[in-house]
Design a protein around this motif. Sequence first.
Motif, PDB file in Angstrom:
ATOM      1  N   SER A 128       0.925  -1.340  -0.046  1.00 20.93           N
ATOM      2  CA  SER A 128       0.073   0.074  -0.065  1.00 20.93           C
ATOM      3  C   SER A 128       0.699   1.142  -0.034  1.00 20.93           C
ATOM      4  O   SER A 128       2.052   1.179   0.487  1.00 20.93           O
ATOM      5  CB  SER A 128      -0.903   0.042   1.321  1.00 20.93           C
ATOM      6  N   PRO A 129       0.597   2.351  -0.527  1.00 18.95           N
ATOM      7  CA  PRO A 129       1.411   3.670  -0.529  1.00 18.95           C
ATOM      8  C   PRO A 129       1.452   4.074   0.890  1.00 18.95           C
ATOM      9  O   PRO A 129       2.375   4.732   1.051  1.00 18.95           O
ATOM     10  CB  PRO A 129       0.346   4.629  -1.338  1.00 18.95           C
ATOM     11  N   LEU A 130       0.719   3.653   1.902  1.00 16.49           N
ATOM     12  CA  LEU A 130       0.827   3.985   3.267  1.00 16.49           C
ATOM     13  C   LEU A 130       1.912   3.217   4.019  1.00 16.49           C
ATOM     14  O   LEU A 130       2.323   3.597   4.938  1.00 16.49           O
ATOM     15  CB  LEU A 130      -0.691   3.997   3.922  1.00 16.49           C
ATOM     16  N   PHE A 131       2.035   2.022   3.440  1.00 20.39           N
ATOM     17  CA  PHE A 131       3.106   1.320   4.298  1.00 20.39           C
ATOM     18  C   PHE A 131       4.542   1.829   4.180  1.00 20.39           C
ATOM     19  O   PHE A 131       4.786   2.392   3.007  1.00 20.39           O
ATOM     20  CB  PHE A 131       3.196  -0.207   3.394  1.00 20.39           C
ATOM     21  N   GLY A 132       5.237   1.698   5.387  1.00 20.61           N
ATOM     22  CA  GLY A 132       6.448   2.173   5.365  1.00 20.61           C
ATOM     23  C   GLY A 132       6.648   3.604   5.808  1.00 20.61           C
ATOM     24  O   GLY A 132       7.754   4.244   6.086  1.00 20.61           O
ATOM     25  N   LEU A 133       5.494   4.309   6.140  1.00 23.00           N
ATOM     26  CA  LEU A 133       5.500   5.661   6.514  1.00 23.00           C
ATOM     27  C   LEU A 133       5.501   5.725   8.038  1.00 23.00           C
ATOM     28  O   LEU A 133       4.725   5.065   8.586  1.00 23.00           O
ATOM     29  CB  LEU A 133       4.267   6.446   5.828  1.00 23.00           C
ATOM     30  N   SER A 134       6.495   6.564   8.454  1.00 25.65           N
ATOM     31  CA  SER A 134       6.744   6.483   9.962  1.00 25.65           C
ATOM     32  C   SER A 134       5.445   7.061  10.930  1.00 25.65           C
ATOM     33  O   SER A 134       5.239   6.857  12.211  1.00 25.65           O
ATOM     34  CB  SER A 134       8.013   7.386  10.579  1.00 25.65           C
ATOM     35  N   ASN A 135       4.444   7.957  10.189  1.00 26.23           N
ATOM     36  CA  ASN A 135       3.274   8.742  10.868  1.00 26.23           C
ATOM     37  C   ASN A 135       2.152   7.945  10.652  1.00 26.23           C
ATOM     38  O   ASN A 135       1.228   8.473  10.334  1.00 26.23           O
ATOM     39  CB  ASN A 135       3.458   9.955  10.591  1.00 26.23           C
ATOM     40  N   VAL A 136       2.183   6.575   9.956  1.00 27.12           N
ATOM     41  CA  VAL A 136       0.982   5.947   9.721  1.00 27.12           C
ATOM     42  C   VAL A 136       1.106   4.448  10.666  1.00 27.12           C
ATOM     43  O   VAL A 136       2.074   3.864  10.657  1.00 27.12           O
ATOM     44  CB  VAL A 136       1.043   5.351   8.217  1.00 27.12           C
ATOM     45  N   VAL A 137       0.019   4.292  11.239  1.00 28.26           N
ATOM     46  CA  VAL A 137      -0.301   3.112  12.089  1.00 28.26           C
ATOM     47  C   VAL A 137      -1.177   2.106  11.297  1.00 28.26           C
ATOM     48  O   VAL A 137      -2.416   2.497  10.760  1.00 28.26           O
ATOM     49  CB  VAL A 137      -0.922   3.290  13.499  1.00 28.26           C
ATOM     50  N   VAL A 138      -0.783   0.880  11.212  1.00 26.01           N
ATOM     51  CA  VAL A 138      -1.807  -0.113  10.276  1.00 26.01           C
ATOM     52  C   VAL A 138      -1.850  -1.373  10.996  1.00 26.01           C
ATOM     53  O   VAL A 138      -1.157  -1.863  11.806  1.00 26.01           O
ATOM     54  CB  VAL A 138      -0.862  -0.469   8.829  1.00 26.01           C
ATOM     55  N   THR A 139      -3.205  -1.800  10.741  1.00 27.94           N
ATOM     56  CA  THR A 139      -3.522  -3.233  11.266  1.00 27.94           C
ATOM     57  C   THR A 139      -4.055  -3.925  10.346  1.00 27.94           C
ATOM     58  O   THR A 139      -4.881  -3.471   9.479  1.00 27.94           O
ATOM     59  CB  THR A 139      -4.416  -2.940  12.767  1.00 27.94           C
ATOM     60  N   PRO A 140      -4.207  -5.205  10.473  1.00 25.62           N
ATOM     61  CA  PRO A 140      -4.617  -6.057   9.404  1.00 25.62           C
ATOM     62  C   PRO A 140      -6.093  -6.484   9.680  1.00 25.62           C
ATOM     63  O   PRO A 140      -6.566  -7.572   9.911  1.00 25.62           O
ATOM     64  CB  PRO A 140      -3.716  -7.605   9.616  1.00 25.62           C
ATOM     65  N   HIS A 141      -7.133  -5.373   9.361  1.00 26.65           N
ATOM     66  CA  HIS A 141      -8.491  -5.554   9.399  1.00 26.65           C
ATOM     67  C   HIS A 141      -8.937  -6.371  11.045  1.00 26.65           C
ATOM     68  O   HIS A 141      -9.371  -7.338  10.920  1.00 26.65           O
ATOM     69  CB  HIS A 141      -9.129  -6.373   8.335  1.00 26.65           C
ATOM     70  N   LEU A 142      -8.574  -5.722  11.856  1.00 24.37           N
ATOM     71  CA  LEU A 142      -8.892  -6.038  13.140  1.00 24.37           C
ATOM     72  C   LEU A 142     -10.156  -5.746  13.963  1.00 24.37           C
ATOM     73  O   LEU A 142     -10.202  -6.057  15.008  1.00 24.37           O
ATOM     74  CB  LEU A 142      -7.493  -5.984  14.287  1.00 24.37           C
ATOM     75  N   GLY A 143     -10.821  -5.105  13.224  1.00 25.76           N
ATOM     76  CA  GLY A 143     -11.931  -4.188  13.857  1.00 25.76           C
ATOM     77  C   GLY A 143     -12.972  -5.133  14.858  1.00 25.76           C
ATOM     78  O   GLY A 143     -13.223  -4.656  15.766  1.00 25.76           O
TER      79      GLY A 143
END
Length: 530
Positions: A268-283
Amino acid sequence: MAPKVLVSDALSETAVQIFRDRGVEVDYLPDLGKDKEKLAEVIGNYDGLAIRSATKATEKLLERATRLKVIGRAGIGVDNVDIPAASKRGVIVMNTPFGNSVTTAEHAIAMMFAVARQLPEASVSTHAGKWEKNRFMGVELFNKTLGVIGAGNIGGIVIDRALGLHMKVLAYDPFLSEERAAEIGAKKVELDELLAKSDFITLHVPLTDKTRNILSAEAIAGTKPGVRIINCARGGLVDEAALAEALKSGQVAGAAFDVFATEPATESPLFGLSNVVVTPHLGASTTEAQENVALQVAEQMADYLLTGAVANALNMPSVTAEEAAVMGPWIKLAGHLGGFVGQMTDEPIKAINILYDGVAAGMNLQALNAAVIAGVMKAANPDVNMVSAPVIAKERGIQIATTTQDKSGVYDGYIKVTMVTGDRERSIGGTVFSDGKPRFVQIRGINVDAEIGAHMMYTRNKDLPGVIGTLGMTLGRLGVNMANFTLGRAAAGGDAIAITYLDEPLPEEVRQALLETGKFEQVRPLAFEV
């Protein structure tokens, strides 16, 4: 003989015991859903199938499911069920639409904290033996403004939690009334104002044609500098590439995403950005939520198999078997009437008034009302059904009023739906002909006789010579074929409308071409499930 249910995915033992306690025979084979061939071999032995996401209830599987009466999905998503194929075979498809609400809302709040305080990055740094206290400077949530896009069930819980954190809340939701907004403690605003004033933005809407990329590059450019964006709803609501650029430029200070346009998300374009938190659809991934939906689906399936009661069905109304035979065409008509007014407005809905005349007045009005409301709500949320739609309407403060009267006109039965928004009313009336087909017979007080098709177009104009010719020539020139056409007028030279039944969806360029002729005041595409 007791009904028999197959549980082919992992459900809790407590849920399985519910079936047994209610007198339903159950086979608990939690790994069977992964083996398509073996599942197909045995599915013909069962009246019910309880699943999560691993089992794929395809058309081929359903062809082998000769006894199957109901499929119960523990959770909200039914992408793994071929609902049209199930409907053709008389198989009810149920889900549990509200079992994950608290868990998903809590995850959004957790993600907001995580991005505000850079918790994942700080944890990694500290695990590595560093002590970078000055590197991770965060911001408080206290007294900040939270913009909530979508104030339905989950959005409403997020608002409640945010108020507990002493945040100010702005809400954008076309179906949210001023009264309901005040009741839940949010200020109702338009999207542009929400974007411009929010320190944090969280999304809680379904993915539809209207909401896809609701946070586009243009919308992101209109946000308050330094905003933080949280998406735990659906992938595709945010232009990920545009957001990545805004994160790099500093227009957006941070983002927290649990969902992505493509899943599983390996890039994703968001991966690797230090100011982004990502989780694998854990809602929905908490022990409590998984237990809740499992227990709910077991109760619903047992109720149906033992008593015929239907709850949270996605492909049939909640009516008795006796009523269904008579009411089927009227329920379809009610849904079409609601669908018409729902698709004709982009404004917040205050009330839906429904008039039942003649034979329609003696039917199950709760089911008919639910069909109308579902038709209205589907314009913004295609996932609603006759069970969930009234709940959603109530949550959003939409008033539902029902009136009945004895036969007053030429039709044995008649339904009229009037939708009230901020400054106007829209109404449509319909009936069911002797052939069992629903028809629109009155729009805006103008009499018509319109057959209902999957793809339709509504036009409004002044009653002047040449309008019909212009419509036909424009459609013909641009290759759009008419299956049927009906028109009506209030008075000579006054307001006139037409309903055109098309062979295909109305292309946007054709709609624009009709407006550019100067003959039409309004051109609106319509779609119906026929």
